[in-house]
Design a protein around this motif. Structure first.
Motif, PDB file in Angstrom:
ATOM      1  N   ILE A   1      65.541  68.152  -5.597  1.00  0.00           N
ATOM      2  CA  ILE A   1      65.068  69.540  -5.665  1.00  0.00           C
ATOM      3  C   ILE A   1      64.532  69.858  -7.060  1.00  0.00           C
ATOM      4  CG2 ILE A   1      65.948  71.925  -5.793  1.00  0.00           C
ATOM      5  CD1 ILE A   1      65.299  71.224  -2.962  1.00  0.00           C
ATOM      6  N   ALA A   2      65.182  69.304  -8.093  1.00  0.00           N
ATOM      7  CA  ALA A   2      64.781  69.584  -9.476  1.00  0.00           C
ATOM      8  C   ALA A   2      63.523  68.829  -9.889  1.00  0.00           C
ATOM      9  CB  ALA A   2      65.925  69.232 -10.425  1.00  0.00           C
ATOM     10  N   ASP A   3      63.142  67.801  -9.123  1.00  0.00           N
ATOM     11  CA  ASP A   3      61.977  66.982  -9.459  1.00  0.00           C
ATOM     12  C   ASP A   3      60.693  67.728  -9.083  1.00  0.00           C
ATOM     13  OD1 ASP A   3      59.899  65.059  -9.557  1.00  0.00           O
ATOM     14  OD2 ASP A   3      61.344  63.446  -9.236  1.00  0.00           O
ATOM     15  N   GLU A   4      60.000  68.237 -10.085  1.00  0.00           N
ATOM     16  CA  GLU A   4      58.811  69.065  -9.843  1.00  0.00           C
ATOM     17  C   GLU A   4      57.689  68.301  -9.157  1.00  0.00           C
ATOM     18  OE1 GLU A   4      57.699  71.007 -13.460  1.00  0.00           O
ATOM     19  OE2 GLU A   4      59.578  72.126 -13.590  1.00  0.00           O
ATOM     20  N   SER A   5      57.650  66.979  -9.309  1.00  0.00           N
ATOM     21  CA  SER A   5      56.579  66.197  -8.691  1.00  0.00           C
ATOM     22  C   SER A   5      56.706  66.181  -7.167  1.00  0.00           C
ATOM     23  CB  SER A   5      56.578  64.760  -9.224  1.00  0.00           C
ATOM     24  OG  SER A   5      57.699  64.038  -8.755  1.00  0.00           O
ATOM     25  N   LEU A   6      57.897  66.488  -6.647  1.00  0.00           N
ATOM     26  CA  LEU A   6      58.115  66.503  -5.197  1.00  0.00           C
ATOM     27  C   LEU A   6      57.818  67.864  -4.575  1.00  0.00           C
ATOM     28  CD1 LEU A   6      61.421  64.420  -4.963  1.00  0.00           C
ATOM     29  CD2 LEU A   6      59.087  63.664  -4.460  1.00  0.00           C
ATOM     30  N   SER A   7      57.893  68.919  -5.371  1.00  0.00           N
ATOM     31  CA  SER A   7      57.625  70.294  -4.898  1.00  0.00           C
ATOM     32  C   SER A   7      58.389  70.626  -3.616  1.00  0.00           C
ATOM     33  CB  SER A   7      56.126  70.492  -4.655  1.00  0.00           C
ATOM     34  OG  SER A   7      55.402  70.292  -5.840  1.00  0.00           O
ATOM     35  N   LEU A   8      59.692  70.362  -3.624  1.00  0.00           N
ATOM     36  CA  LEU A   8      60.522  70.651  -2.451  1.00  0.00           C
ATOM     37  C   LEU A   8      61.234  71.985  -2.628  1.00  0.00           C
ATOM     38  CD1 LEU A   8      62.130  67.117  -2.005  1.00  0.00           C
ATOM     39  CD2 LEU A   8      60.358  68.135  -0.551  1.00  0.00           C
ATOM     40  N   LYS A   9      61.182  72.802  -1.597  1.00  0.00           N
ATOM     41  CA  LYS A   9      61.900  74.079  -1.620  1.00  0.00           C
ATOM     42  C   LYS A   9      63.291  73.862  -1.021  1.00  0.00           C
ATOM     43  CE  LYS A   9      57.567  76.523  -0.540  1.00  0.00           C
ATOM     44  NZ  LYS A   9      57.024  76.395  -1.837  1.00  0.00           N
ATOM     45  N   LYS A  10      64.256  74.575  -1.536  1.00  0.00           N
ATOM     46  CA  LYS A  10      65.617  74.413  -1.019  1.00  0.00           C
ATOM     47  C   LYS A  10      65.911  75.421   0.080  1.00  0.00           C
ATOM     48  CE  LYS A  10      69.152  75.805  -3.580  1.00  0.00           C
ATOM     49  NZ  LYS A  10      70.091  75.993  -4.692  1.00  0.00           N
ATOM     50  N   VAL A  11      66.812  75.035   0.954  1.00  0.00           N
ATOM     51  CA  VAL A  11      67.306  75.895   2.016  1.00  0.00           C
ATOM     52  C   VAL A  11      68.819  75.918   1.876  1.00  0.00           C
ATOM     53  CG1 VAL A  11      67.494  76.248   4.506  1.00  0.00           C
ATOM     54  CG2 VAL A  11      65.399  75.271   3.539  1.00  0.00           C
ATOM     55  N   VAL A  12      69.373  77.088   1.653  1.00  0.00           N
ATOM     56  CA  VAL A  12      70.825  77.200   1.480  1.00  0.00           C
ATOM     57  C   VAL A  12      71.479  77.381   2.851  1.00  0.00           C
ATOM     58  CG1 VAL A  12      72.691  78.483   0.371  1.00  0.00           C
ATOM     59  CG2 VAL A  12      70.492  78.225  -0.806  1.00  0.00           C
ATOM     60  N   PRO A  13      72.378  76.457   3.220  1.00  0.00           N
ATOM     61  CA  PRO A  13      73.066  76.590   4.508  1.00  0.00           C
ATOM     62  C   PRO A  13      74.201  77.610   4.429  1.00  0.00           C
ATOM     63  CG  PRO A  13      73.799  74.607   3.393  1.00  0.00           C
ATOM     64  CD  PRO A  13      72.750  75.231   2.517  1.00  0.00           C
ATOM     65  N   TYR A  14      74.802  77.868   5.559  1.00  0.00           N
ATOM     66  CA  TYR A  14      75.902  78.832   5.667  1.00  0.00           C
ATOM     67  C   TYR A  14      77.173  78.103   6.096  1.00  0.00           C
ATOM     68  CZ  TYR A  14      72.437  82.661   5.754  1.00  0.00           C
ATOM     69  OH  TYR A  14      71.445  83.564   5.446  1.00  0.00           O
ATOM     70  N   THR A  15      78.322  78.660   5.730  1.00  0.00           N
ATOM     71  CA  THR A  15      79.598  78.108   6.192  1.00  0.00           C
ATOM     72  C   THR A  15      80.673  79.186   6.216  1.00  0.00           C
ATOM     73  OG1 THR A  15      81.225  76.331   5.885  1.00  0.00           O
ATOM     74  CG2 THR A  15      80.403  77.377   3.885  1.00  0.00           C
ATOM     75  N   THR A  16      81.675  78.953   7.063  1.00  0.00           N
ATOM     76  CA  THR A  16      82.849  79.838   7.086  1.00  0.00           C
ATOM     77  C   THR A  16      84.035  79.172   6.396  1.00  0.00           C
ATOM     78  OG1 THR A  16      83.600  79.000   9.236  1.00  0.00           O
ATOM     79  CG2 THR A  16      82.144  80.946   9.250  1.00  0.00           C
ATOM     80  N   ARG A  17      83.855  77.951   5.886  1.00  0.00           N
ATOM     81  CA  ARG A  17      84.978  77.287   5.218  1.00  0.00           C
ATOM     82  C   ARG A  17      85.264  77.961   3.881  1.00  0.00           C
ATOM     83  NH1 ARG A  17      83.566  74.828   0.678  1.00  0.00           N
ATOM     84  NH2 ARG A  17      81.923  73.257   0.572  1.00  0.00           N
ATOM     85  N   PRO A  18      86.490  77.794   3.367  1.00  0.00           N
ATOM     86  CA  PRO A  18      86.812  78.399   2.072  1.00  0.00           C
ATOM     87  C   PRO A  18      85.938  77.821   0.949  1.00  0.00           C
ATOM     88  CG  PRO A  18      88.814  77.683   3.208  1.00  0.00           C
ATOM     89  CD  PRO A  18      87.646  77.133   3.974  1.00  0.00           C
ATOM     90  N   GLN A  19      85.622  78.669  -0.001  1.00  0.00           N
ATOM     91  CA  GLN A  19      84.831  78.264  -1.146  1.00  0.00           C
ATOM     92  C   GLN A  19      85.676  77.367  -2.043  1.00  0.00           C
ATOM     93  OE1 GLN A  19      82.835  81.693  -2.704  1.00  0.00           O
ATOM     94  NE2 GLN A  19      82.265  80.681  -4.598  1.00  0.00           N
ATOM     95  N   ARG A  20      85.130  76.215  -2.457  1.00  0.00           N
ATOM     96  CA  ARG A  20      85.845  75.295  -3.354  1.00  0.00           C
ATOM     97  C   ARG A  20      85.656  75.738  -4.792  1.00  0.00           C
ATOM     98  NH1 ARG A  20      83.272  70.001  -0.583  1.00  0.00           N
ATOM     99  NH2 ARG A  20      84.656  69.822   1.206  1.00  0.00           N
ATOM    100  N   SER A  21      86.575  75.307  -5.647  1.00  0.00           N
ATOM    101  CA  SER A  21      86.426  75.629  -7.070  1.00  0.00           C
ATOM    102  C   SER A  21      85.132  74.989  -7.572  1.00  0.00           C
ATOM    103  CB  SER A  21      87.635  75.118  -7.865  1.00  0.00           C
ATOM    104  OG  SER A  21      87.790  73.729  -7.712  1.00  0.00           O
ATOM    105  N   GLY A  22      84.372  75.742  -8.355  1.00  0.00           N
ATOM    106  CA  GLY A  22      83.106  75.263  -8.883  1.00  0.00           C
ATOM    107  C   GLY A  22      81.912  75.620  -8.023  1.00  0.00           C
TER     108      GLY A  22
END
Length: 197
Positions: free
Chosen positions: A23-44
């Motif tokens: 995702i960070a590689d600008e030469s790839l020009s990829l957009k991110k898609v954030v998924p969803y979850t009901t699981r507990p959030q982990r530290s970090g």
């Protein structure tokens, strides 16, 4: 028309690190898609970065409104944890290429939703011993380690990514991440650039 590159693999195969690099590689020009979850959030983890963390009630509201593209429910030792992709405007193939992290099951749903020609599977392969060592190390860093859940997930992945299921889904291109993750990332980058050419 853009494509969705769907990164998949068993737990602790390095998907998150590989995803962040691509995702960070600008030469790839990829957009991110954030998924969803009901699981507990982990530290970090941060809401809206790794996942949108939702309650069961919020999940039911999204499902009731017909906005869920694909979903998986895991029956864990701590209750049902749902992972899902929502038709929330994040994906517009007329605007370019996207990268998504998912499972084999989610790949099939997203492929069927957006069309086989628009969804490219990227399977990360790691030896079982290495995955188990990584899982133990990662779980040990948690404030309240859940080794029982780690073991359940490890075994479930063996079934979910069986060779029969991979073949049935038409997933054959693999990228190995046993040793140097940089080599795996380079191989995937080259593959994506070839597909985009």
């Amino acid at each position: 028309m853009g494509r969705i590159f769907l990164l998949m693999g068993k737990s602790t195969s390095g998907k998150d690190t590989i995803y962040k690099n691509l995702i960070a590689d600008e030469s790839l020009s990829l957009k991110k898609v954030v998924p969803y979850t009901t699981r507990p959030q982990r530290s970090g983890e941060t809401d809206g970065v790794q996942y949108f963390f939702k309650t069961e009630e919020e999940y039911q509201d999204l499902k009731g409104s017909g906005r869920i593209i694909e979903e998986r429910t895991y029956h864990t030792n701590y209750g049902e944890w749902r992972y899902f992709t929502v038709d929330d405007g994040q994906i517009d193939l007329s605007q370019g290429d996207y990268m998504v992290i998912g499972t084999l099951e989610s790949f099939c749903y997203i492929r069927d939703y957006f069309g086989k020609e628009n969804v490219v599977p990227l399977l990360i392969d790691v030896e079982a011993r290495i995955r188990l060592e990584r899982a133990m190390k990662r779980e040990g860093k948690q404030e309240n380690p859940r080794y029982d859940e780690m073991c359940r997930r490890f075994l479930a992945d063996e079934e979910d990514f069986s060779e029969d299921k991979l073949q049935e889904a038409g997933v054959s291109t693999r990228f190995t991440n046993n040793d140097k993750i940089e080599d795996c990332i380079s191989s995937i980058k080259a593959f994506i650039l070839e597909k985009k050419a």
